[in-house]
Enzyme design. Structure first.
Site, mmCIF file in Angstrom:
data_model
loop_
_atom_site.group_PDB
_atom_site.id
_atom_site.type_symbol
_atom_site.label_atom_id
_atom_site.label_comp_id
_atom_site.label_asym_id
_atom_site.label_seq_id
_atom_site.Cartn_x
_atom_site.Cartn_y
_atom_site.Cartn_z
ATOM 1 C CG ASP A 160 37.675 52.921 88.358
ATOM 2 O OD1 ASP A 160 37.171 51.850 88.035
ATOM 3 O OD2 ASP A 160 38.737 52.996 89.006
ATOM 4 C CG HIS A 188 40.317 49.969 90.620
ATOM 5 N ND1 HIS A 188 39.605 50.463 89.567
ATOM 6 C CD2 HIS A 188 40.825 48.787 90.204
ATOM 7 C CE1 HIS A 188 39.673 49.617 88.557
ATOM 8 N NE2 HIS A 188 40.402 48.589 88.925
HETATM 9 N N1 LIG Z 1 43.779 49.321 88.564
HETATM 10 C C1 LIG Z 1 43.186 49.081 87.418
HETATM 11 O O1 LIG Z 1 42.420 49.949 86.920
HETATM 12 C C2 LIG Z 1 43.400 47.785 86.703
HETATM 13 C C3 LIG Z 1 44.163 46.803 87.258
HETATM 14 N N2 LIG Z 1 44.383 45.618 86.606
HETATM 15 C C4 LIG Z 1 45.247 44.646 87.263
HETATM 16 O O2 LIG Z 1 46.559 44.729 86.708
HETATM 17 C C5 LIG Z 1 47.251 43.492 86.930
HETATM 18 C C6 LIG Z 1 47.898 43.017 85.649
HETATM 19 O O3 LIG Z 1 46.914 42.708 84.702
HETATM 20 P P1 LIG Z 1 47.320 42.003 83.314
HETATM 21 O O4 LIG Z 1 48.473 42.694 82.675
HETATM 22 O O5 LIG Z 1 46.061 41.850 82.562
HETATM 23 O O6 LIG Z 1 47.783 40.574 83.839
HETATM 24 P P2 LIG Z 1 48.724 39.516 83.119
HETATM 25 O O7 LIG Z 1 48.554 38.232 83.839
HETATM 26 O O8 LIG Z 1 48.530 39.553 81.647
HETATM 27 O O9 LIG Z 1 50.170 40.121 83.400
HETATM 28 C C7 LIG Z 1 50.700 40.203 84.685
HETATM 29 C C8 LIG Z 1 52.203 40.013 84.566
HETATM 30 O O10 LIG Z 1 52.751 40.163 85.872
HETATM 31 C C9 LIG Z 1 53.788 39.223 85.979
HETATM 32 N N3 LIG Z 1 54.141 39.028 87.364
HETATM 33 C C10 LIG Z 1 53.574 38.178 88.285
HETATM 34 N N4 LIG Z 1 54.243 38.267 89.445
HETATM 35 C C11 LIG Z 1 55.214 39.193 89.272
HETATM 36 C C12 LIG Z 1 56.242 39.685 90.114
HETATM 37 N N5 LIG Z 1 56.410 39.264 91.354
HETATM 38 N N6 LIG Z 1 57.088 40.613 89.587
HETATM 39 C C13 LIG Z 1 56.956 41.057 88.326
HETATM 40 N N7 LIG Z 1 56.024 40.586 87.474
HETATM 41 C C14 LIG Z 1 55.170 39.666 87.956
HETATM 42 C C15 LIG Z 1 53.251 37.984 85.271
HETATM 43 O O11 LIG Z 1 54.302 37.076 84.928
HETATM 44 C C16 LIG Z 1 52.605 38.629 84.052
HETATM 45 O O12 LIG Z 1 53.514 38.752 82.969
HETATM 46 C C17 LIG Z 1 46.186 42.537 87.492
HETATM 47 O O13 LIG Z 1 46.320 42.495 88.906
HETATM 48 C C18 LIG Z 1 44.884 43.194 87.080
HETATM 49 O O14 LIG Z 1 43.815 42.817 87.886
HETATM 50 C C19 LIG Z 1 43.849 45.393 85.381
HETATM 51 C C20 LIG Z 1 43.073 46.348 84.768
HETATM 52 C C21 LIG Z 1 42.766 47.609 85.390
HETATM 53 O O1 LIG Z 2 38.190 44.237 86.749
HETATM 54 C C1 LIG Z 2 39.344 43.787 86.797
HETATM 55 O O2 LIG Z 2 39.701 42.780 87.416
HETATM 56 C C2 LIG Z 2 40.411 44.553 86.083
HETATM 57 C C3 LIG Z 2 40.231 45.935 86.521
HETATM 58 O O3 LIG Z 2 40.592 46.305 87.620
HETATM 59 C C4 LIG Z 2 39.376 46.785 85.699
HETATM 60 O O4 LIG Z 2 39.190 46.529 84.508
HETATM 61 O O5 LIG Z 2 38.871 47.754 86.250
#
Ligand SMILES: NC(=O)C1=CN([C@@H]2O[C@H](COP(=O)(O)OP(=O)(O)OC[C@H]3O[C@@H](n4cnc5c(N)ncnc54)[C@H](O)[C@@H]3O)[C@@H](O)[C@H]2O)C=CC1
Ligand SMILES: O=C([O-])CC(=O)C(=O)O
Length: 307
Positions: A160, A188
């Protein structure tokens, strides 16, 4: 003399953020160009084959700093001896959902992984929670890993923060590296408050306040704030997947500034709070009574120098 490798855990390493993040870590973007690393990658059994594919690509990329890769579906093996833990594993939201809508699925993951980190990580392991809802997952992790110092459990608001820098840079047509000292207050989530009141831009005649250069308080107090608050949703609408490369890069910024410091500029990170928010940089400490965020959630911006 060559440094000892640091062990870095990435959970959810077969997912989209994981795929963008692990090469950045292996290239030294997170911990420095002279810091060897051993990557620990965790995912769940259905993703084991994809995880192995990521490991194969890491080998193929021949990163000089990469001294080993542990790719596993075993949480104990993944957590053993790690110095830094980046918790990405979980489920992303889809278009039309809020981040809190994935809470029930993701929170249970953080209870189990907290216990494994508590029992098996290196002493003083630094934890960054990325998976949403990031503040709540960090709070759960802290509660279920009581021997990890609470100051070592953080969550990502640097994305952010970087988005706010990017918006100001676009608006003023200046280089993003010349904009500094924005602050993200709060969670967030769409309730966060991006604050430009201390932000400045480097110009040929010195540092100038962002408010003075933008000269449009209606934009700064309105569209700017909602754009940063809603940027995650806008990325999902455009890409049909949530942000990944910017999240991975911001996670590297977060850990790099924390571990390598010292900071000259303000950075934003979610940390455990007793209900107050504190923003501090260099030697100046500015406590601000919490006006948002929920009790005992992690929600403040802080200089790492104070931690
Ligand atoms: N804080 C932030 O600024 C942001 C947070 N996110 C969050 O990050 C997370 C991941 O996003 P992506 O990589 O796009 O999702 P994705 O679905 O592409 O990857 C998530 C991975 O986590 C794995 N997974 C699920 N349960 C698990 C467990 N118990 N142990 C280990 N691995 C496990 C899945 O198999 C998958 O490979 C989401 O919750 C998303 O909302 C995404 C963007 C920004
Ligand atoms: O918006 C979402 O779900 C993924 C995230 O946290 C971001 O991009 O800030």
């Amino acid at each position: 003399m060559a440094k000892e490798p640091m062990r870095v855990l990435v959970t959810g390493a077969a997912g989209q953020i994981g795929y963008a993040l692990v090469p950045m870590i292996a290239r030294g973007v997170m911990l420095g160009a002279d810091q060897p690393v051993i990557l620990h990658m965790l995912d769940i059994p259905p993703a084991a084959e994809a995880l192995n594919g990521v490991k194969m690509e890491l080998v193929d990329a021949a990163f000089p700093l990469l001294k080993g890769v542990v790719a596993t579906t075993d949480v104990v093996e993944a957590c053993t001896g790690v110095n830094v833990a980046v918790m990405v594993g979980g489920f992303p939201r889809k278009e039309g959902m809020e981040r809190k809508d994935v809470m029930s699925k993701n929170v249970s993951i953080y209870k189990a992984q907290a216990s494994a980190l508590e029992a098996h990580a290196a002493p003083n392991c630094k934890v960054l929670v990325v998976a949403n809802p990031a503040n709540t997952n960090a709070l759960i992790l802290k509660e279920f890993a009581p021997s990890i110092p609470e100051k070592n459990v953080t969550c990502l608001t640097r994305l952010d923060h970087n988005r706010a820098l990017g918006q100001i840079s676009e608006r003023l047509s200046v280089q993003v590296c010349d904009v500094k000292n924005v602050i993200i207050w709060g969670n967030h989530s769409s309730t966060q408050y991006p604050d430009v009141n201390h932000a400045t831009v480097k110009t040929s005649s010195g540092e100038k306040p962002v408010r003075e250069l933008v000269a449009d308080d209606a934009w700064l107090n309105g569209e700017f704030i909602t754009t940063v608050q809603q940027r995650g949703a806008a990325i999902i609408k455009a890409r049909k997947f949530s942000s990944a490369l910017s999240a991975a890069s911001s996670a590297c910024d977060h850990i790099r500034d924390w571990v390598l410091g010292p900071l000259r500029d303000i950075c934003s990170m979610g940390v455990y709070s007793d209900g107050h928010m504190v923003c501090c940089w260099t030697d100046l400490l500015v406590p601000v009574h919490a006006a948002w965020g929920w009790k005992s959630s992690v929600s403040r911006s802080t200089s790492l120098k104070k931690r």
